[in-house]
Design an enzyme around this catalytic site. Structure first.
Site, PDB file in Angstrom:
ATOM      1  N   LYS A  42      61.356  31.158  22.815  1.00  0.00           N
ATOM      2  CA  LYS A  42      61.335  32.166  22.210  1.00  0.00           C
ATOM      3  C   LYS A  42      63.146  31.922  21.343  1.00  0.00           C
ATOM      4  CE  LYS A  42      62.623  34.882  25.757  1.00  0.00           C
ATOM      5  NZ  LYS A  42      62.064  35.595  26.829  1.00  0.00           N
ATOM      6  N   ARG A 141      59.126  47.377  30.566  1.00  0.00           N
ATOM      7  CA  ARG A 141      59.479  47.213  29.637  1.00  0.00           C
ATOM      8  C   ARG A 141      58.057  47.589  28.880  1.00  0.00           C
ATOM      9  NH1 ARG A 141      61.983  41.917  27.948  1.00  0.00           N
ATOM     10  NH2 ARG A 141      60.514  41.007  29.362  1.00  0.00           N
ATOM     11  N   HIS A 171      55.947  40.362  34.096  1.00  0.00           N
ATOM     12  CA  HIS A 171      57.246  40.401  34.355  1.00  0.00           C
ATOM     13  C   HIS A 171      57.840  40.828  35.318  1.00  0.00           C
ATOM     14  CE1 HIS A 171      60.150  37.172  32.269  1.00  0.00           C
ATOM     15  NE2 HIS A 171      61.288  38.449  31.537  1.00  0.00           N
ATOM     16  N   ARG A 228      56.175  30.637  33.461  1.00  0.00           N
ATOM     17  CA  ARG A 228      56.216  30.444  32.126  1.00  0.00           C
ATOM     18  C   ARG A 228      57.819  30.579  32.408  1.00  0.00           C
ATOM     19  NH1 ARG A 228      54.488  36.051  32.974  1.00  0.00           N
ATOM     20  NH2 ARG A 228      56.392  36.469  32.655  1.00  0.00           N
ATOM     21  N   TYR A 274      95.837  36.117  13.219  1.00  0.00           N
ATOM     22  CA  TYR A 274      95.975  37.481  13.634  1.00  0.00           C
ATOM     23  C   TYR A 274      96.332  38.900  14.633  1.00  0.00           C
ATOM     24  CZ  TYR A 274      92.795  37.264   9.777  1.00  0.00           C
ATOM     25  OH  TYR A 274      92.018  36.595   8.424  1.00  0.00           O
ATOM     26  N   CYS A 320      89.701  33.716  14.479  1.00  0.00           N
ATOM     27  CA  CYS A 320      89.451  34.677  13.233  1.00  0.00           C
ATOM     28  C   CYS A 320      87.624  33.979  12.456  1.00  0.00           C
ATOM     29  CB  CYS A 320      90.437  33.312  12.236  1.00  0.00           C
ATOM     30  SG  CYS A 320      91.306  33.192  12.593  1.00  0.00           S
ATOM     31  N   MET A 321      87.251  34.466  11.337  1.00  0.00           N
ATOM     32  CA  MET A 321      85.999  33.977  11.582  1.00  0.00           C
ATOM     33  C   MET A 321      85.193  32.799  10.594  1.00  0.00           C
ATOM     34  SD  MET A 321      83.681  35.773   8.054  1.00  0.00           S
ATOM     35  CE  MET A 321      84.063  37.334   7.769  1.00  0.00           C
ATOM     36  N   ASP A 322      86.421  31.433  10.868  1.00  0.00           N
ATOM     37  CA  ASP A 322      86.131  30.244  11.023  1.00  0.00           C
ATOM     38  C   ASP A 322      86.613  29.433  11.604  1.00  0.00           C
ATOM     39  OD1 ASP A 322      84.373  31.960   8.446  1.00  0.00           O
ATOM     40  OD2 ASP A 322      86.537  32.003   7.398  1.00  0.00           O
TER      41      ASP A 322
HETATM   42  C1  LIG Z   1      61.850  35.269  27.874  1.00  0.00           C
HETATM   43  C2  LIG Z   1      60.436  35.233  29.307  1.00  0.00           C
HETATM   44  C3  LIG Z   1      60.513  34.403  29.743  1.00  0.00           C
HETATM   45  C4  LIG Z   1      61.441  32.726  30.047  1.00  0.00           C
HETATM   46  O1  LIG Z   1      62.466  33.687  31.407  1.00  0.00           O
HETATM   47  P1  LIG Z   1      63.391  32.631  31.653  1.00  0.00           P
HETATM   48  O2  LIG Z   1      63.966  33.379  32.647  1.00  0.00           O
HETATM   49  O3  LIG Z   1      64.481  32.105  30.408  1.00  0.00           O
HETATM   50  O4  LIG Z   1      62.560  31.494  32.633  1.00  0.00           O
HETATM   51  C5  LIG Z   1      59.293  34.558  31.081  1.00  0.00           C
HETATM   52  N1  LIG Z   1      58.731  35.460  30.082  1.00  0.00           N
HETATM   53  C6  LIG Z   1      58.316  36.637  29.585  1.00  0.00           C
HETATM   54  C7  LIG Z   1      57.931  37.703  28.942  1.00  0.00           C
HETATM   55  C8  LIG Z   1      59.825  36.239  28.597  1.00  0.00           C
HETATM   56  O5  LIG Z   1      59.976  37.329  27.759  1.00  0.00           O
END
Ligand SMILES: *Cc1c(COP(=O)(O)O)cnc(C)c1O
Length: 391
Positions: A42, A141, A171, A228, A274, A320-322
Protein backbone atom coordinates in the site's frame (compact mmCIF):
# COMPACT_ATOMS: atom_id res chain seq x y z
CA UNK A 1 11.10 16.49 -28.53
CA UNK A 2 14.54 15.14 -27.90
CA UNK A 3 15.12 11.98 -25.90
CA UNK A 4 14.68 12.73 -22.19
CA UNK A 5 16.81 11.52 -19.34
CA UNK A 6 14.88 9.91 -16.47
CA UNK A 7 15.28 13.06 -14.37
CA UNK A 8 17.02 16.44 -14.43
CA UNK A 9 17.43 17.34 -10.80
CA UNK A 10 20.14 16.65 -8.25
CA UNK A 11 17.87 14.98 -5.71
CA UNK A 12 16.74 11.36 -5.90
CA UNK A 13 15.83 8.34 -3.80
CA UNK A 14 17.30 4.88 -4.29
CA UNK A 15 15.33 1.70 -3.66
CA UNK A 16 17.48 -1.40 -3.26
CA UNK A 17 15.53 -4.35 -4.64
CA UNK A 18 18.16 -6.80 -3.43
CA UNK A 19 17.44 -5.64 0.12
CA UNK A 20 13.69 -6.17 -0.42
CA UNK A 21 14.35 -9.65 -1.77
CA UNK A 22 16.67 -10.62 1.11
CA UNK A 23 14.22 -9.29 3.67
CA UNK A 24 11.32 -11.25 2.18
CA UNK A 25 13.39 -14.44 2.07
CA UNK A 26 14.68 -14.02 5.61
CA UNK A 27 11.21 -13.25 6.99
CA UNK A 28 9.76 -16.22 5.08
CA UNK A 29 12.51 -18.51 6.42
CA UNK A 30 11.45 -17.63 9.95
CA UNK A 31 7.82 -18.67 9.35
CA UNK A 32 6.38 -22.14 9.81
CA UNK A 33 6.00 -23.93 6.45
CA UNK A 34 2.21 -23.60 6.53
CA UNK A 35 2.29 -19.77 6.79
CA UNK A 36 2.16 -17.79 3.54
CA UNK A 37 3.50 -14.27 3.16
CA UNK A 38 1.41 -11.37 1.91
CA UNK A 39 3.59 -8.45 0.78
CA UNK A 40 1.85 -5.23 1.86
CA UNK A 41 2.55 -2.68 -0.88
CA UNK A 42 0.00 0.00 0.00
CA UNK A 43 0.96 3.67 -0.29
CA UNK A 44 3.20 2.99 -3.28
CA UNK A 45 4.98 0.32 -1.22
CA UNK A 46 5.55 2.75 1.67
CA UNK A 47 7.04 5.18 -0.85
CA UNK A 48 9.40 2.63 -2.43
CA UNK A 49 7.47 1.94 -5.67
CA UNK A 50 4.57 -0.55 -5.61
CA UNK A 51 5.07 -2.41 -8.90
CA UNK A 52 8.79 -3.02 -8.40
CA UNK A 53 8.44 -4.07 -4.78
CA UNK A 54 5.45 -6.32 -5.54
CA UNK A 55 7.28 -8.02 -8.39
CA UNK A 56 10.42 -8.54 -6.32
CA UNK A 57 8.47 -9.80 -3.29
CA UNK A 58 6.55 -12.32 -5.42
CA UNK A 59 9.84 -13.58 -6.88
CA UNK A 60 11.22 -13.94 -3.36
CA UNK A 61 8.43 -16.02 -1.85
CA UNK A 62 5.40 -13.80 -1.26
CA UNK A 63 2.17 -15.33 -2.59
CA UNK A 64 -0.37 -12.58 -1.88
CA UNK A 65 -0.28 -8.78 -2.17
CA UNK A 66 -2.03 -6.31 0.12
CA UNK A 67 -3.03 -2.72 -0.67
CA UNK A 68 -5.12 -0.17 1.21
CA UNK A 69 -7.41 1.16 -1.51
CA UNK A 70 -8.94 0.01 -4.77
CA UNK A 71 -6.91 2.45 -6.87
CA UNK A 72 -3.69 0.85 -5.65
CA UNK A 73 -4.93 -2.59 -6.66
CA UNK A 74 -5.88 -1.24 -10.10
CA UNK A 75 -2.34 0.13 -10.54
CA UNK A 76 -0.87 -3.34 -9.90
CA UNK A 77 -3.24 -5.01 -12.36
CA UNK A 78 -2.43 -2.33 -14.96
CA UNK A 79 1.19 -3.38 -14.59
CA UNK A 80 0.16 -6.98 -15.42
CA UNK A 81 0.66 -8.32 -11.92
CA UNK A 82 -1.62 -11.34 -11.70
CA UNK A 83 -1.03 -12.49 -8.12
CA UNK A 84 -3.94 -12.42 -5.67
CA UNK A 85 -4.44 -8.94 -4.21
CA UNK A 86 -6.38 -8.18 -1.03
CA UNK A 87 -7.72 -4.64 -0.64
CA UNK A 88 -7.30 -4.12 3.11
CA UNK A 89 -9.53 -1.07 3.35
CA UNK A 90 -13.17 -0.37 2.55
CA UNK A 91 -14.27 -0.13 -1.04
CA UNK A 92 -17.59 1.42 -2.05
CA UNK A 93 -20.28 -1.11 -3.00
CA UNK A 94 -20.78 0.73 -6.29
CA UNK A 95 -17.21 -0.13 -7.26
CA UNK A 96 -17.52 -3.86 -6.75
CA UNK A 97 -17.83 -4.66 -10.48
CA UNK A 98 -14.40 -3.32 -11.37
CA UNK A 99 -12.93 -5.24 -8.43
CA UNK A 100 -14.59 -8.39 -9.76
CA UNK A 101 -13.32 -7.80 -13.30
CA UNK A 102 -9.78 -7.41 -11.98
CA UNK A 103 -10.08 -10.51 -9.80
CA UNK A 104 -9.35 -8.63 -6.57
CA UNK A 105 -10.07 -9.91 -3.10
CA UNK A 106 -12.14 -7.55 -0.96
CA UNK A 107 -12.41 -6.79 2.73
CA UNK A 108 -16.00 -7.12 3.93
CA UNK A 109 -17.44 -6.33 7.36
CA UNK A 110 -20.97 -4.96 6.89
CA UNK A 111 -24.11 -6.87 5.96
CA UNK A 112 -25.47 -3.73 4.27
CA UNK A 113 -22.38 -3.69 2.05
CA UNK A 114 -23.19 -7.18 0.74
CA UNK A 115 -26.84 -6.20 0.16
CA UNK A 116 -25.79 -3.13 -1.86
CA UNK A 117 -22.77 -4.55 -3.67
CA UNK A 118 -24.63 -7.56 -5.05
CA UNK A 119 -26.87 -5.19 -7.01
CA UNK A 120 -23.84 -3.85 -8.87
CA UNK A 121 -22.74 -7.32 -9.99
CA UNK A 122 -24.15 -9.04 -13.08
CA UNK A 123 -26.33 -12.14 -12.74
CA UNK A 124 -24.62 -15.39 -13.71
CA UNK A 125 -21.18 -14.39 -12.54
CA UNK A 126 -18.45 -16.53 -14.01
CA UNK A 127 -16.49 -16.34 -10.82
CA UNK A 128 -17.62 -15.31 -7.38
CA UNK A 129 -16.03 -12.25 -5.79
CA UNK A 130 -13.46 -13.33 -3.20
CA UNK A 131 -13.88 -11.76 0.22
CA UNK A 132 -11.99 -11.73 3.46
CA UNK A 133 -14.20 -10.94 6.43
CA UNK A 134 -12.59 -8.38 8.72
CA UNK A 135 -13.10 -8.84 12.43
CA UNK A 136 -12.52 -6.12 14.97
CA UNK A 137 -10.85 -7.81 17.89
CA UNK A 138 -9.68 -4.58 19.48
CA UNK A 139 -8.30 -2.16 16.91
CA UNK A 140 -11.68 -0.39 16.58
CA UNK A 141 -10.96 0.59 12.99
CA UNK A 142 -13.00 -1.60 10.67
CA UNK A 143 -14.50 -5.04 11.22
CA UNK A 144 -17.43 -6.87 12.73
CA UNK A 145 -17.48 -6.77 16.51
CA UNK A 146 -20.74 -8.14 17.81
CA UNK A 147 -22.74 -11.38 17.48
CA UNK A 148 -25.48 -9.36 15.85
CA UNK A 149 -23.17 -7.93 13.19
CA UNK A 150 -21.77 -11.38 12.43
CA UNK A 151 -25.22 -12.97 12.19
CA UNK A 152 -26.49 -10.19 9.90
CA UNK A 153 -23.47 -10.56 7.64
CA UNK A 154 -23.89 -14.33 7.39
CA UNK A 155 -27.58 -13.80 6.70
CA UNK A 156 -26.79 -11.36 3.85
CA UNK A 157 -24.21 -13.75 2.41
CA UNK A 158 -26.79 -16.55 2.44
CA UNK A 159 -29.08 -14.53 0.14
CA UNK A 160 -26.56 -14.32 -2.68
CA UNK A 161 -24.09 -16.63 -4.38
CA UNK A 162 -21.98 -13.78 -5.74
CA UNK A 163 -19.43 -13.81 -2.94
CA UNK A 164 -16.96 -16.41 -1.78
CA UNK A 165 -15.58 -16.12 1.74
CA UNK A 166 -11.92 -17.01 1.29
CA UNK A 167 -10.51 -15.47 4.47
CA UNK A 168 -11.14 -14.29 8.01
CA UNK A 169 -8.83 -11.72 9.52
CA UNK A 170 -8.16 -9.15 12.17
CA UNK A 171 -5.55 -6.50 12.90
CA UNK A 172 -3.47 -6.30 16.05
CA UNK A 173 -3.02 -2.97 17.83
CA UNK A 174 -0.01 -3.78 20.02
CA UNK A 175 2.04 -6.53 18.36
CA UNK A 176 5.03 -4.17 18.34
CA UNK A 177 5.01 -3.67 22.12
CA UNK A 178 6.73 -5.82 24.71
CA UNK A 179 3.71 -5.69 27.02
CA UNK A 180 1.55 -8.63 25.90
CA UNK A 181 -1.77 -8.28 27.72
CA UNK A 182 -3.68 -6.57 24.92
CA UNK A 183 -2.13 -8.84 22.30
CA UNK A 184 -3.39 -11.87 24.24
CA UNK A 185 -6.85 -10.33 24.58
CA UNK A 186 -7.06 -9.81 20.81
CA UNK A 187 -5.78 -13.33 20.12
CA UNK A 188 -8.45 -14.82 22.37
CA UNK A 189 -11.21 -12.71 20.85
CA UNK A 190 -10.12 -13.49 17.28
CA UNK A 191 -10.05 -17.25 17.98
CA UNK A 192 -13.58 -17.00 19.37
CA UNK A 193 -14.74 -14.92 16.39
CA UNK A 194 -13.37 -17.51 13.95
CA UNK A 195 -15.14 -20.28 15.84
CA UNK A 196 -18.45 -18.46 15.88
CA UNK A 197 -18.22 -17.50 12.23
CA UNK A 198 -17.35 -20.96 10.93
CA UNK A 199 -19.99 -22.64 13.08
CA UNK A 200 -22.77 -20.36 11.88
CA UNK A 201 -21.56 -20.12 8.30
CA UNK A 202 -21.27 -23.90 8.17
CA UNK A 203 -17.94 -24.02 6.37
CA UNK A 204 -14.30 -23.91 7.24
CA UNK A 205 -12.69 -20.78 5.79
CA UNK A 206 -9.35 -21.55 4.11
CA UNK A 207 -7.27 -18.46 4.99
CA UNK A 208 -7.02 -16.90 8.44
CA UNK A 209 -4.67 -14.11 9.36
CA UNK A 210 -3.89 -11.58 12.05
CA UNK A 211 -0.17 -10.84 11.86
CA UNK A 212 1.52 -7.66 10.67
CA UNK A 213 5.34 -7.45 10.56
CA UNK A 214 5.71 -7.34 14.33
CA UNK A 215 3.59 -10.44 14.87
CA UNK A 216 5.20 -12.24 11.93
CA UNK A 217 8.67 -11.61 13.35
CA UNK A 218 7.82 -12.42 16.97
CA UNK A 219 4.90 -14.87 17.04
CA UNK A 220 4.79 -16.58 13.67
CA UNK A 221 3.32 -19.69 15.29
CA UNK A 222 0.28 -17.66 16.33
CA UNK A 223 -0.47 -16.13 12.94
CA UNK A 224 -2.68 -18.91 11.47
CA UNK A 225 -1.72 -19.46 7.80
CA UNK A 226 -0.86 -16.02 6.41
CA UNK A 227 1.08 -12.97 7.59
CA UNK A 228 0.69 -9.46 6.18
CA UNK A 229 4.18 -8.03 6.01
CA UNK A 230 4.85 -4.37 5.33
CA UNK A 231 7.48 -2.42 7.23
CA UNK A 232 9.95 -5.27 7.80
CA UNK A 233 10.03 -6.13 4.10
CA UNK A 234 11.44 -2.62 3.60
CA UNK A 235 14.14 -3.44 6.14
CA UNK A 236 12.72 -1.37 8.99
CA UNK A 237 11.82 -2.50 12.48
CA UNK A 238 8.13 -2.26 13.47
CA UNK A 239 9.17 -0.40 16.63
CA UNK A 240 12.39 0.50 18.47
CA UNK A 241 10.99 -1.33 21.50
CA UNK A 242 11.22 -4.77 19.89
CA UNK A 243 14.61 -4.33 18.18
CA UNK A 244 16.19 -6.55 20.80
CA UNK A 245 13.76 -9.43 20.36
CA UNK A 246 13.66 -9.82 16.58
CA UNK A 247 16.17 -12.28 15.15
CA UNK A 248 15.52 -11.80 11.43
CA UNK A 249 18.20 -9.63 9.79
CA UNK A 250 16.63 -6.59 8.07
CA UNK A 251 18.31 -4.42 5.47
CA UNK A 252 17.04 -0.90 4.73
CA UNK A 253 15.96 -0.57 1.13
CA UNK A 254 15.35 3.19 0.98
CA UNK A 255 17.94 5.96 0.78
CA UNK A 256 17.77 9.64 -0.17
CA UNK A 257 20.47 11.68 -1.88
CA UNK A 258 21.21 15.09 -3.32
CA UNK A 259 24.14 17.14 -4.60
CA UNK A 260 25.49 20.46 -3.45
CA UNK A 261 24.50 23.20 -5.91
CA UNK A 262 26.27 26.17 -4.30
CA UNK A 263 29.03 26.70 -1.73
CA UNK A 264 30.06 29.94 -0.05
CA UNK A 265 32.20 31.15 2.83
CA UNK A 266 30.22 33.55 5.02
CA UNK A 267 31.65 35.91 7.59
CA UNK A 268 30.52 35.79 11.21
CA UNK A 269 26.99 37.07 11.96
CA UNK A 270 25.35 36.41 8.57
CA UNK A 271 21.72 35.23 8.58
CA UNK A 272 20.53 32.10 6.83
CA UNK A 273 17.12 31.44 5.22
CA UNK A 274 13.61 32.71 6.03
CA UNK A 275 13.25 34.29 9.43
CA UNK A 276 17.02 34.13 9.97
CA UNK A 277 16.71 31.37 12.57
CA UNK A 278 20.45 30.71 12.17
CA UNK A 279 23.35 33.17 12.12
CA UNK A 280 26.93 32.19 11.45
CA UNK A 281 28.94 32.09 14.69
CA UNK A 282 32.27 32.57 12.95
CA UNK A 283 33.50 32.41 9.39
CA UNK A 284 31.60 29.38 8.04
CA UNK A 285 31.27 27.26 4.88
CA UNK A 286 27.59 27.09 3.94
CA UNK A 287 26.29 24.88 1.13
CA UNK A 288 22.93 24.79 -0.60
CA UNK A 289 21.16 21.47 -1.20
CA UNK A 290 18.22 21.30 -3.64
CA UNK A 291 15.64 19.52 -1.49
CA UNK A 292 12.81 21.08 0.46
CA UNK A 293 9.44 20.56 2.02
CA UNK A 294 7.71 20.10 -1.34
CA UNK A 295 9.86 16.99 -1.64
CA UNK A 296 8.48 15.77 1.67
CA UNK A 297 11.67 16.93 3.37
CA UNK A 298 9.60 18.77 5.95
CA UNK A 299 10.71 21.87 7.88
CA UNK A 300 10.96 19.93 11.15
CA UNK A 301 14.17 18.41 9.77
CA UNK A 302 15.91 21.72 10.55
CA UNK A 303 18.98 21.15 12.75
CA UNK A 304 19.20 17.47 11.71
CA UNK A 305 22.32 15.96 10.15
CA UNK A 306 23.16 14.94 6.60
CA UNK A 307 26.34 13.20 5.39
CA UNK A 308 28.95 14.79 3.11
CA UNK A 309 32.15 12.86 2.32
CA UNK A 310 31.35 10.50 5.21
CA UNK A 311 31.10 13.35 7.72
CA UNK A 312 28.08 14.86 9.41
CA UNK A 313 26.88 18.31 8.40
CA UNK A 314 24.02 20.16 10.13
CA UNK A 315 20.95 21.55 8.39
CA UNK A 316 20.98 25.28 9.27
CA UNK A 317 18.18 27.80 8.91
CA UNK A 318 14.64 27.04 7.82
CA UNK A 319 14.10 24.44 5.14
CA UNK A 320 12.52 26.13 2.11
CA UNK A 321 10.07 24.61 -0.37
CA UNK A 322 12.81 23.46 -2.76
CA UNK A 323 16.17 24.02 -1.06
CA UNK A 324 17.97 24.00 2.26
CA UNK A 325 21.36 25.04 3.61
CA UNK A 326 23.92 22.96 5.48
CA UNK A 327 26.99 23.90 7.53
CA UNK A 328 30.25 22.32 6.34
CA UNK A 329 33.41 21.97 8.42
CA UNK A 330 35.52 22.69 5.34
CA UNK A 331 35.18 23.69 1.71
CA UNK A 332 33.55 21.05 -0.47
CA UNK A 333 33.06 21.24 -4.24
CA UNK A 334 29.76 21.92 -5.86
CA UNK A 335 28.32 18.63 -7.18
CA UNK A 336 29.43 16.71 -4.08
CA UNK A 337 26.92 14.06 -2.95
CA UNK A 338 24.82 14.79 0.14
CA UNK A 339 23.32 11.70 1.74
CA UNK A 340 20.14 12.65 3.55
CA UNK A 341 19.12 9.10 4.41
CA UNK A 342 21.50 6.18 3.92
CA UNK A 343 25.17 5.27 4.01
CA UNK A 344 28.00 7.62 3.09
CA UNK A 345 31.55 6.61 3.96
CA UNK A 346 31.53 4.89 7.34
CA UNK A 347 28.47 6.68 8.64
CA UNK A 348 24.78 5.92 8.14
CA UNK A 349 21.75 8.11 8.67
CA UNK A 350 19.01 5.56 9.17
CA UNK A 351 15.30 6.03 8.58
CA UNK A 352 14.97 5.50 12.33
CA UNK A 353 17.28 8.46 13.03
CA UNK A 354 15.10 10.72 10.89
CA UNK A 355 11.96 9.34 12.58
CA UNK A 356 13.43 10.12 16.03
CA UNK A 357 14.34 13.62 14.90
CA UNK A 358 10.76 14.20 13.71
CA UNK A 359 9.26 12.47 16.77
CA UNK A 360 7.40 10.00 14.63
CA UNK A 361 7.62 6.38 13.46
CA UNK A 362 9.88 5.11 10.66
CA UNK A 363 6.79 4.17 8.58
CA UNK A 364 6.11 7.85 7.92
CA UNK A 365 9.51 8.73 6.51
CA UNK A 366 9.64 7.04 3.08
CA UNK A 367 5.87 7.61 2.73
CA UNK A 368 6.19 11.38 2.95
CA UNK A 369 9.03 11.73 0.45
CA UNK A 370 6.89 13.17 -2.30
CA UNK A 371 6.19 12.43 -5.96
CA UNK A 372 8.77 15.11 -6.86
CA UNK A 373 11.68 12.91 -5.80
CA UNK A 374 12.46 10.39 -8.54
CA UNK A 375 12.93 6.79 -7.36
CA UNK A 376 15.99 5.05 -8.83
CA UNK A 377 15.33 1.33 -8.63
CA UNK A 378 18.63 -0.39 -7.82
CA UNK A 379 19.50 -3.96 -8.70
CA UNK A 380 22.90 -5.50 -7.90
CA UNK A 381 24.43 -2.10 -7.16
CA UNK A 382 23.35 -0.25 -10.30
CA UNK A 383 20.28 1.59 -11.51
CA UNK A 384 17.80 -0.75 -13.17
CA UNK A 385 15.28 2.00 -14.01
CA UNK A 386 13.83 5.21 -12.65
CA UNK A 387 10.33 6.34 -11.72
CA UNK A 388 9.83 10.05 -12.17
CA UNK A 389 6.25 11.13 -11.49
CA UNK A 390 6.83 14.73 -12.68
CA UNK A 391 6.90 13.99 -16.40
C1 LIG B 1 -0.48 -1.74 6.73
C2 LIG B 1 -1.08 -3.01 7.19
C3 LIG B 1 -0.28 -4.13 7.45
C4 LIG B 1 1.23 -4.08 7.40
O1 LIG B 1 1.73 -3.68 8.66
P1 LIG B 1 3.30 -3.59 8.94
O2 LIG B 1 3.38 -3.20 10.36
O3 LIG B 1 3.84 -2.56 8.02
O4 LIG B 1 3.86 -4.93 8.66
C5 LIG B 1 -0.92 -5.30 7.77
N1 LIG B 1 -2.27 -5.37 7.86
C6 LIG B 1 -3.06 -4.31 7.65
C7 LIG B 1 -4.53 -4.45 7.77
C8 LIG B 1 -2.49 -3.09 7.32
O5 LIG B 1 -3.29 -2.03 7.12
Amino acid sequence: MRQLHPFYRDTWAEVDLNAISENVKNIKDGLPKSVELMAVVKANAYGHGAVDVATEALKSGATYLGVAILDEAIALRKADIEAPILVLGYIRPEDVAIAMELNLTLTVFQSSWIDKAKQYLPENLEKRVKCHIKMDSGMARIGIRTDKERQALIESLSHTDKFEVEGLYTHLATADELEMTYFEKQQTRFAQMINDFEREYGEEIPIKHCGNSAAALRFSDRCYNLVRVGISMYGLSPSPEINGVINVPLKEAFSLHSRITHVKKLPKGEGISYGVTYETTKEEWIATVPIGYADGWIRANQSGDVLVQGRRAKIVGRICMDQMMILLDQKVSEGEIVTIIGKNGDDHITVDEVARRLQTINYEIPCIISYRVPRAIMKNGSVSHVHNEIF
